[in-house]
Design a protein around this motif. Structure first.
Motif, short mmCIF file in Angstrom:
data_model
loop_
_atom_site.label_atom_id
_atom_site.label_comp_id
_atom_site.label_asym_id
_atom_site.label_seq_id
_atom_site.Cartn_x
_atom_site.Cartn_y
_atom_site.Cartn_z
N PRO A 174 -14.41 15.71 34.15
CA PRO A 174 -15.21 15.22 35.47
C PRO A 174 -14.55 15.60 36.55
O PRO A 174 -13.85 15.07 37.44
N LEU A 175 -14.40 16.76 36.82
CA LEU A 175 -13.57 17.39 37.93
C LEU A 175 -14.68 18.43 38.56
O LEU A 175 -15.50 19.07 38.07
N ALA A 176 -14.33 18.58 39.77
CA ALA A 176 -15.15 19.50 40.83
C ALA A 176 -15.13 20.82 40.35
O ALA A 176 -13.91 21.30 39.82
N ALA A 177 -15.83 21.62 40.66
CA ALA A 177 -15.74 23.34 40.30
C ALA A 177 -14.65 23.90 41.57
O ALA A 177 -14.27 23.23 42.66
N ASP A 178 -14.04 25.04 40.56
CA ASP A 178 -13.04 25.84 41.47
C ASP A 178 -11.97 25.03 42.26
O ASP A 178 -11.46 25.04 43.47
N GLY A 179 -11.49 23.88 41.54
CA GLY A 179 -10.36 22.96 42.44
C GLY A 179 -8.88 23.00 41.51
O GLY A 179 -8.30 22.42 42.33
N VAL A 180 -9.00 23.71 40.57
CA VAL A 180 -7.68 23.85 39.76
C VAL A 180 -6.72 25.34 39.66
O VAL A 180 -7.67 26.30 39.54
N ASP A 181 -5.91 25.35 39.87
CA ASP A 181 -5.00 26.61 39.57
C ASP A 181 -4.84 27.08 38.16
O ASP A 181 -4.41 28.06 37.88
N LEU A 182 -4.22 25.98 37.35
CA LEU A 182 -3.92 26.15 35.87
C LEU A 182 -4.38 24.92 35.07
O LEU A 182 -4.28 24.16 35.33
N VAL A 183 -5.09 25.67 34.19
CA VAL A 183 -5.50 24.77 33.09
C VAL A 183 -4.68 25.01 31.85
O VAL A 183 -4.54 26.07 31.29
N PHE A 184 -3.70 23.90 31.42
CA PHE A 184 -2.78 24.10 30.43
C PHE A 184 -3.36 23.18 29.24
O PHE A 184 -3.59 21.99 29.42
N SER A 185 -3.29 23.60 27.90
CA SER A 185 -3.78 22.75 26.84
C SER A 185 -2.94 23.28 25.66
O SER A 185 -3.32 24.46 25.32
N SER A 186 -2.49 22.34 24.88
CA SER A 186 -1.72 22.71 23.54
C SER A 186 -2.27 21.74 22.55
O SER A 186 -2.23 20.51 22.73
N ARG B 237 5.71 30.71 27.38
CA ARG B 237 4.65 32.10 27.68
C ARG B 237 4.38 32.01 29.17
O ARG B 237 4.28 33.09 29.78
N LEU B 238 4.53 30.89 29.82
CA LEU B 238 4.46 30.66 31.39
C LEU B 238 5.71 31.43 32.20
O LEU B 238 5.34 31.85 33.22
N ASP B 239 6.86 31.65 31.44
CA ASP B 239 7.72 32.18 31.79
C ASP B 239 7.64 33.84 32.17
O ASP B 239 8.27 34.52 33.07
N LEU B 240 6.43 34.50 31.52
CA LEU B 240 6.21 35.75 31.66
C LEU B 240 5.10 35.86 32.58
O LEU B 240 4.62 37.14 32.77
N ILE B 241 4.62 34.94 33.43
CA ILE B 241 3.67 35.19 34.29
C ILE B 241 4.06 34.40 35.75
O ILE B 241 4.73 33.29 35.74
N THR B 242 3.62 35.35 36.76
CA THR B 242 3.95 34.81 37.90
C THR B 242 2.86 33.87 38.66
O THR B 242 1.62 34.74 38.74
N VAL B 243 3.02 32.57 38.78
CA VAL B 243 2.14 31.87 39.18
C VAL B 243 2.67 30.54 39.98
O VAL B 243 3.74 30.24 39.34
N ALA B 244 1.98 30.34 41.05
CA ALA B 244 2.62 28.92 41.65
C ALA B 244 1.41 28.08 41.89
O ALA B 244 1.01 28.08 42.98
N PRO B 245 0.98 27.41 40.76
CA PRO B 245 -0.45 26.37 41.00
C PRO B 245 0.09 25.10 42.06
O PRO B 245 1.00 24.52 41.83
N GLY B 246 -0.95 24.73 42.49
CA GLY B 246 -0.83 23.43 43.40
C GLY B 246 -1.47 22.32 42.43
O GLY B 246 -1.01 21.20 42.72
N VAL B 247 -2.51 22.75 41.60
CA VAL B 247 -3.23 21.73 40.96
C VAL B 247 -3.20 22.07 39.51
O VAL B 247 -3.71 23.19 39.39
N ILE B 248 -2.65 21.42 38.46
CA ILE B 248 -2.68 21.69 37.15
C ILE B 248 -3.45 20.65 36.29
O ILE B 248 -3.26 19.34 36.57
N VAL B 249 -4.20 21.09 35.52
CA VAL B 249 -4.76 20.20 34.52
C VAL B 249 -4.07 20.31 32.97
O VAL B 249 -3.85 21.48 32.42
N VAL C 278 -0.25 17.34 38.81
CA VAL C 278 -0.76 17.44 37.34
C VAL C 278 -1.83 16.22 37.25
O VAL C 278 -1.66 15.19 37.22
N LEU C 279 -2.87 16.69 36.77
CA LEU C 279 -3.91 15.80 36.21
C LEU C 279 -3.83 15.73 34.80
O LEU C 279 -4.24 16.93 34.00
N ALA C 280 -3.41 14.82 34.16
CA ALA C 280 -3.49 14.55 32.81
C ALA C 280 -4.49 13.89 32.01
O ALA C 280 -4.95 12.91 32.39
N LEU C 281 -5.32 14.61 31.51
CA LEU C 281 -6.61 14.34 31.10
C LEU C 281 -6.45 14.31 29.32
O LEU C 281 -5.79 15.07 28.50
#
Length: 294
Positions: free
Chosen positions: A112-124, A44-56, A78-81
């Motif tokens: 345990p992350l600061a606010a406003d610091g992530v470009d993409l949160v991915f969760s399956s 589904r990310l193929d349908l979206i234009t995004v260039a994240p610097g920080v991913i969770v 990538v921050l793996a949580l």
């Protein structure tokens, strides 16, 4: 669902963590559905234009999604949580040399992350293991930068409906998690402050020769009963026999089905964020180019 019923389905996070810790050595061998849903979520990310610097990668499990995200977004970190340390250890062993993956043991409802610091949160398929979907979404909203994207998959109420029905013929305890309807997920996204939510549903059916094989797959994938209303004692032989007999009503063409309703969703943290100040409500506007559907 009234408050008393909801309390019976509340998850004991210690049991959830323990179940996934024990499942880690077997997980990749049995997690057929999980791998399939993860792949569909990534597509589904193929349908979206995004260039994240920080991913969770929230609820990373063995870390396969994080590795795929790094291959897709080569300049990202990538921050793996994950709630389960054994899963994080497995993901760490699977990472490539000099990988831009970092690993954190954390609960999705208290990141345990600061606010406003992530470009993409991915969760399956991690959010079904949260007690409060709204809290998990609020945490994702908090850590995302304005204009950031949340992409996730979850489970709907038809998931394991055969098992739920069969157990209902045996006792009055809770044996299957309470899963949230797609429309309620959409409402929760809006209440959490996300905008432009897009949701859809996909149905899967796995088949088994007998109830014991289904139970083994669930256990080895970490899907143990951690609800507050679970039986106080181990399931006895007579209860298992009654369960097997009740489940036989669903046998088709020689196999027992196990249904899964998968909800996919993505939404954006808005570029304009309303915050309450001492002198009243104010609107803060951010100016990066808005990323949208291609």
């Amino acid at each position: 669902m009234n408050n008393d019923t909801a309390a019976q389905f509340r998850l004991d996070k210690r049991l959830v963590r323990g179940a996934f810790n024990r499942a880690a050595p077997h997980y990749e061998a049995v997690a057929v559905l999980q791998r399939t849903v993860e792949a569909h979520c990534l597509e589904r990310l193929d349908l979206i234009t995004v260039a994240p610097g920080v991913i969770v990668d929230l609820g990373c499990g063995p870390g396969a999604a994080g590795r795929s995200l790094l291959a897709r977004y080569k300049r990202a970190q990538v921050l793996a949580l994950d709630l389960a340390p054994a899963m994080l250890q497995l993901a760490r062993r699977r990472r490539r040399w000099f990988s831009a993956q970092r690993f954190v043991c954390a609960d999705a409802e208290a990141l345990p992350l600061a606010a406003d610091g992530v470009d993409l949160v991915f969760s399956s398929l991690a959010l079904p293991w949260c007690n409060d979907l709204g809290q998990a979404l609020a945490e994702a909203w908090r850590v995302l930068r304005p204009g950031g994207l949340l992409m996730f998959s979850s489970l709907g109420p038809d998931t394991l409906k055969e098992l739920r029905h069969a157990w209902g013929q045996v006792d009055g305890r809770t044996h299957v998690n309470a899963f949230i309807d797609m429309h309620d997920v959409g409402d929760a996204l809006v209440r959490s402050g996300f905008e432009s939510p897009v949701l859809d549903v996909e149905h899967f059916r796995l088949t088994y020769s007998d109830i014991a094989t289904l139970a083994t797959d669930l256990r080895r994938s970490g899907s143990r009963n951690a609800t507050a209303g679970r039986p106080a004692r181990p399931i006895g032989k007579s209860a298992w026999a009654a369960l097997a007999a009740a489940y036989e009503a669903f046998r088709v063409d020689g196999f027992l089905p196990a249904s899964y309703e998968v909800v996919y969703a993505h939404a954006w943290k808005p570029l304009q964020v309303r915050r309450r100040a001492a002198e009243g409500e104010q609107t803060l506007t951010f100016h990066p180019v808005r990323r949208g559907l291609t």
